[in-house]
Write a protein that holds these residues in place. Structure first.
Motif, PDB file in Angstrom:
ATOM      1  N   TRP A  18       0.756  -1.261   0.040  1.00 33.25           N
ATOM      2  CA  TRP A  18      -0.124   0.007  -0.096  1.00 33.25           C
ATOM      3  C   TRP A  18       0.787   1.316   0.051  1.00 33.25           C
ATOM      4  CZ3 TRP A  18      -3.092  -2.075   4.632  1.00 33.25           C
ATOM      5  CH2 TRP A  18      -3.970  -3.271   3.982  1.00 33.25           C
ATOM      6  N   VAL A  24      -3.609   4.598  -3.133  1.00 31.60           N
ATOM      7  CA  VAL A  24      -3.756   4.100  -1.822  1.00 31.60           C
ATOM      8  C   VAL A  24      -3.739   5.013  -0.675  1.00 31.60           C
ATOM      9  CG1 VAL A  24      -3.656   2.025   0.029  1.00 31.60           C
ATOM     10  CG2 VAL A  24      -3.784   1.582  -2.521  1.00 31.60           C
ATOM     11  N   HIS A  72      -8.630  -0.421  -0.638  1.00 33.75           N
ATOM     12  CA  HIS A  72      -7.221  -0.808  -0.686  1.00 33.75           C
ATOM     13  C   HIS A  72      -7.114  -2.047  -1.688  1.00 33.75           C
ATOM     14  CE1 HIS A  72      -6.810   1.805   2.810  1.00 33.75           C
ATOM     15  NE2 HIS A  72      -6.259   0.841   3.599  1.00 33.75           N
TER      16      HIS A  72
END
Ligand SMILES: CC(C)(COP(=O)(O)OP(=O)(O)OC[C@H]1O[C@@H](n2cnc3c(N)ncnc32)[C@H](O)[C@@H]1OP(=O)(O)O)[C@@H](O)C(=O)NCCC(=O)NCCS
Length: 143
Positions: A18, A24, A72
Motif C-alpha cells: 500500500w 491507496v 485498498h
C-alpha cells in the motif's frame, strides 16, 4: 499465483504494498490493530494475491449488513494488466454475496484516473447523485 483470504499475518507485506502504491491513502485506522479489528469483523472478505511468497495484490472488504464496502485494492506494478485485480474483486464480491450482500460501494480519490478506468471496466457505475460527508468524533486528523 495464489489467491486467498487475507489474515493479520499478511499485514507487513500488505502495508508495504500500500505504501508503494499511488492511489491507496493510508490512515491511522490502517495500523496493525485497526486492520486486525477489520479482519475480525469481516471474516474471509479481504483477499490477497501471492506469487512465490511475494504479496502482489490486495483488496479489503467489509459490510454493514446491507451494503459492501471495498477498499485498498492494489496490485504491484510488475503484475498489472494481467487480471489480478479483476480476480481479487471477483473473489471478494463472491464472498460478500455468500454473506448476503449483493450491492457494494468503493470510494476512490477524484484524481485517480487509473482507478476510475478499472472500476468502469468492471461495469461499476460512477455516482453523481451522492456526496460523501465525514465526521471525526473526538479523534485526530489522520483517522
Ligand atoms: C487499479 C489496479 C488495482 C488495477 O490492477 P490490475 O491487476 O492491473 O487490473 P486488471 O488487470 O484486472 O485490469 C482490468 C481492466 O481494468 C482496466 N485497466 C487496468 N489498468 C488500466 C490502465 N493502466 N489504463 C486503463 N485501463 C486500465 C482495463 O480495462 C483492464 O482490462 P484489460 O487489461 O483487458 O484492458 C492497479 O492499477 C493499481 O493497483 N492501481 C493503484 C491503486 C488504485 O488506484 N486502486 C484503485 C482504487 S481502490
Amino acid at each position: 499465483m495464489q489467491y486467498r483470504s487475507m489474515t493479520i499475518e499478511d499485514y507487513d507485506a500488505a502495508i508495504q504494498l500500500w505504501q508503494d502504491t499511488a492511489g491507496v491513502r493510508l490512515r491511522d485506522a490502517d495500523s496493525k490493530e485497526g486492520i486486525a479489528r477489520y479482519l475480525d469483523r469481516n471474516p474471509g472478505l479481504s483477499r490477497v494475491a501471492v506469487d512465490g511468497g511475494h504479496m502482489v495484490g490486495t483488496v479489503m472488504a467489509g459490510h454493514d449488513g446491507k451494503r459492501g464496502y471495498i477498499q485498498h485494492l492494489a496490485v504491484a506494478d510488475d503484475y498489472r494488466r494481467r487480471g489480478v485485480a479483476s480476480r481479487l474483486v471477483a473473489d471478494c464480491l463472491e464472498a460478500l454475496r455468500q454473506a448476503g450482500i449483493i450491492k457494494s460501494h468503493v470510494m476512490i480519490l477524484r484524481t485517480n484516473a487509473l482507478g476510475e478506468s478499472f472500476w468502469n471496466s468492471l461495469g461499476w457505475q460512477r455516482r453523481s447523485d451522492v456526496e460523501l460527508f465525514s465526521f471525526i468524533n473526538g479523534g485526530g486528523e489522520n483517522v
